[in-house]
Design a protein around this motif. Sequence first.
Motif, PDB file in Angstrom:
ATOM      1  N   GLU A 273     -15.163   7.423   1.548  1.00 35.11           N
ATOM      2  CA  GLU A 273     -14.224   8.018   2.292  1.00 35.11           C
ATOM      3  C   GLU A 273     -12.809   7.354   1.865  1.00 35.11           C
ATOM      4  OE1 GLU A 273     -15.560   7.671   6.595  1.00 35.11           O
ATOM      5  OE2 GLU A 273     -17.429   8.805   5.959  1.00 35.11           O
ATOM      6  N   CYS A 274     -11.941   8.097   1.461  1.00 28.52           N
ATOM      7  CA  CYS A 274     -10.593   7.563   1.026  1.00 28.52           C
ATOM      8  C   CYS A 274      -9.705   7.681   2.260  1.00 28.52           C
ATOM      9  CB  CYS A 274     -10.090   8.306  -0.072  1.00 28.52           C
ATOM     10  SG  CYS A 274      -8.928   7.648  -0.984  1.00 28.52           S
ATOM     11  N   ARG A 275      -9.605   6.366   2.979  1.00 25.78           N
ATOM     12  CA  ARG A 275      -8.870   6.506   4.235  1.00 25.78           C
ATOM     13  C   ARG A 275      -8.616   4.865   4.586  1.00 25.78           C
ATOM     14  NH1 ARG A 275     -12.374   5.448   8.593  1.00 25.78           N
ATOM     15  NH2 ARG A 275     -14.573   5.847   8.060  1.00 25.78           N
ATOM     16  N   ASP A 276      -7.804   5.019   5.564  1.00 23.46           N
ATOM     17  CA  ASP A 276      -7.521   3.513   6.191  1.00 23.46           C
ATOM     18  C   ASP A 276      -8.717   3.128   7.208  1.00 23.46           C
ATOM     19  OD1 ASP A 276      -6.686   1.244   7.000  1.00 23.46           O
ATOM     20  OD2 ASP A 276      -4.576   1.924   7.749  1.00 23.46           O
TER      21      ASP A 276
ATOM     22  N   ILE B 287      -9.081   2.719   0.792  1.00 21.93           N
ATOM     23  CA  ILE B 287      -7.828   3.354   1.059  1.00 21.93           C
ATOM     24  C   ILE B 287      -7.137   3.806  -0.362  1.00 21.93           C
ATOM     25  CG2 ILE B 287      -6.478   1.067   0.601  1.00 21.93           C
ATOM     26  CD1 ILE B 287      -4.603   2.111   3.207  1.00 21.93           C
TER      27      ILE B 287
ATOM     28  N   VAL C  52     -15.455   2.692   2.605  1.00 22.11           N
ATOM     29  CA  VAL C  52     -14.157   3.166   3.302  1.00 22.11           C
ATOM     30  C   VAL C  52     -13.153   2.560   2.359  1.00 22.11           C
ATOM     31  CG1 VAL C  52     -12.618   3.430   5.150  1.00 22.11           C
ATOM     32  CG2 VAL C  52     -15.049   3.442   5.680  1.00 22.11           C
TER      33      VAL C  52
ATOM     34  N   PRO D  70      -6.994   5.805  -3.828  1.00 19.37           N
ATOM     35  CA  PRO D  70      -7.701   7.068  -4.398  1.00 19.37           C
ATOM     36  C   PRO D  70      -8.182   6.586  -5.733  1.00 19.37           C
ATOM     37  CG  PRO D  70      -5.527   7.609  -3.446  1.00 19.37           C
ATOM     38  CD  PRO D  70      -5.707   6.074  -3.242  1.00 19.37           C
TER      39      PRO D  70
ATOM     40  N   SER E  28      -8.606   7.331  14.106  1.00 16.50           N
ATOM     41  CA  SER E  28      -8.845   8.624  13.953  1.00 16.50           C
ATOM     42  C   SER E  28      -9.863   9.216  12.793  1.00 16.50           C
ATOM     43  CB  SER E  28      -7.653   9.639  13.696  1.00 16.50           C
ATOM     44  OG  SER E  28      -6.840   9.276  12.661  1.00 16.50           O
ATOM     45  N   GLY E  29     -10.076   8.388  11.924  1.00 19.67           N
ATOM     46  CA  GLY E  29     -10.795   8.489  10.613  1.00 19.67           C
ATOM     47  C   GLY E  29     -12.104   8.254  10.930  1.00 19.67           C
ATOM     48  N   TRP E  30     -12.638   7.648  12.031  1.00 24.89           N
ATOM     49  CA  TRP E  30     -13.965   7.396  12.114  1.00 24.89           C
ATOM     50  C   TRP E  30     -14.650   8.363  13.171  1.00 24.89           C
ATOM     51  CZ3 TRP E  30     -16.501   3.223   9.792  1.00 24.89           C
ATOM     52  CH2 TRP E  30     -15.748   2.234   9.626  1.00 24.89           C
TER      53      TRP E  30
ATOM     54  N   TYR F 161       0.578  -1.291   0.135  1.00 24.66           N
ATOM     55  CA  TYR F 161      -0.064  -0.028  -0.030  1.00 24.66           C
ATOM     56  C   TYR F 161       0.792   1.352  -0.129  1.00 24.66           C
ATOM     57  CZ  TYR F 161      -3.600  -3.456   1.109  1.00 24.66           C
ATOM     58  OH  TYR F 161      -4.305  -4.399   1.407  1.00 24.66           O
TER      59      TYR F 161
ATOM     60  N   ASP G  20      -7.616   2.843  11.136  1.00 27.79           N
ATOM     61  CA  ASP G  20      -6.908   4.238  11.573  1.00 27.79           C
ATOM     62  C   ASP G  20      -8.276   4.627  12.370  1.00 27.79           C
ATOM     63  OD1 ASP G  20      -6.040   6.324  12.447  1.00 27.79           O
ATOM     64  OD2 ASP G  20      -5.219   7.198  10.504  1.00 27.79           O
TER      65      ASP G  20
END
Length: 451
Positions: free
Chosen positions: A183-186, A158, A156, A160, A191-193, A43, A189
């Motif tokens: 939502e483009c994120r891990d 990861i 969700v 893009p 913190s993203g939630w 990744y 993680d």
Amino acid sequence: MFTRSPTTKKLSSFFHSHKSHFSTNIVGEKPVLVRDFIHSALYDPKHGYFSQRSRSVGVLERSIKFNQLEGRKAYMNHLDKIYKRSDISWFTPVELFKPWYAHGIAEAIMRTSQLSVPLQIYEIGGGSGICAKGILDYIMLNAPARIYNNMTYTSVEISPSLAEIQKETVGEVRSHLSKFRVECRDAADRSGWGDVKQQPCWVIMLEVLDNLPHDLVYSENQVFPWKEVWVEKQHDKESLFELYKPLEDPLIKRCVEIVELDKNQSVSIAKSVWSKVFPKPRRCWLPTGCLKLLAVLHEVLPRMSLIASDFSYLPDVSIPGERAPLVSTKGPFMHGHRDDLSCSHLDLQKDGRSLDYNSYLDAKGDADIFFPTDFWLLERMDHYCSGWMKPHGDNSARQGKKRRTLVLDTSAFMEEFGLPSKTRTKDGYNPLLDDFKNTKFYLSVPTHNIK
């Protein structure tokens, strides 16, 4: 103190000539845990396998009309043409069997959801978006209008590039767009939630667990304690070595504890005796990435229901260790269609071949790394993260909710919730039921019971 073990592999001249594109920055000057090495190899934005291959996940131009195919030979020939024409690494089952695969998942959700509250669905790693579109289509056509109108579907993702593809796929039906977002994120993680979400919801993970980072532990024999495995770059900046260190990482220690939670004393004594007669090194792969993800999901979505599908077994794995991965320069046929030994080498890809490495250390951005899922262990981690199963020595007053869990073969799941007649050929052969023998579904829903 670290101990060290080298690994040396010989690759074909073709792959060696391309290796320099991938080998430089997967491991820096300091040693890294195996899970961090795997995460970078897959990744890393610049060097990772998935980051460099935006076309690694295929999208079929049109659904396969299985009822018009004579049988297995015609189906395999049809796939051969698709792979050669598409120039991609693999098609996922949800893509190959669209829309029926996603419709089966949607039916499972509808049967077990609390329809008195708005339906909320989260999908982790949504690929091309075909699962999201199929589920939204099914609910739009088969559920009461209020269910569809009030539902939300959050992907969700990861990657893009895949996030953009998902928006295009779901956007083919305009009414879906008001219910769908990416939502483009891990997902692992925390913190993203954001804030904890107390509403009931569904979480979908299709062929996500196989690519989650794993850790590796090593022991000199059957009774010696486990050691963490780290990866270090050698002075020549090309060779990678393993380092062995006493268990210190909290995530690894927690995973080992879950694996060994119910080991009885008689088994330990037997192993001690056996190790003196036949001492043998041990290597064990731990799904620490899955444990971390489940811990985050249970924290932020305490009332979630979970549906996951993945490999339960991978053939032809040469890498040593329990739950060892397959490391391949190209994804397996249909990313899960290496289903049994009778058709395990039908890699219908651009050149008809894939190169499987004998060491995970050879995967430096140029190869996929995918693991079988131990569904027994998955269930235990699920209970552990929900708080129902407590670790040794935990005498706290913390109470977790028991969960109802079910593991089904893909064929059993689709016979229960899907429409198997839609994926059957003229002579009765059904690739969805007959070929995916090495995949299972895991369903987990909360109950009101407190331990």
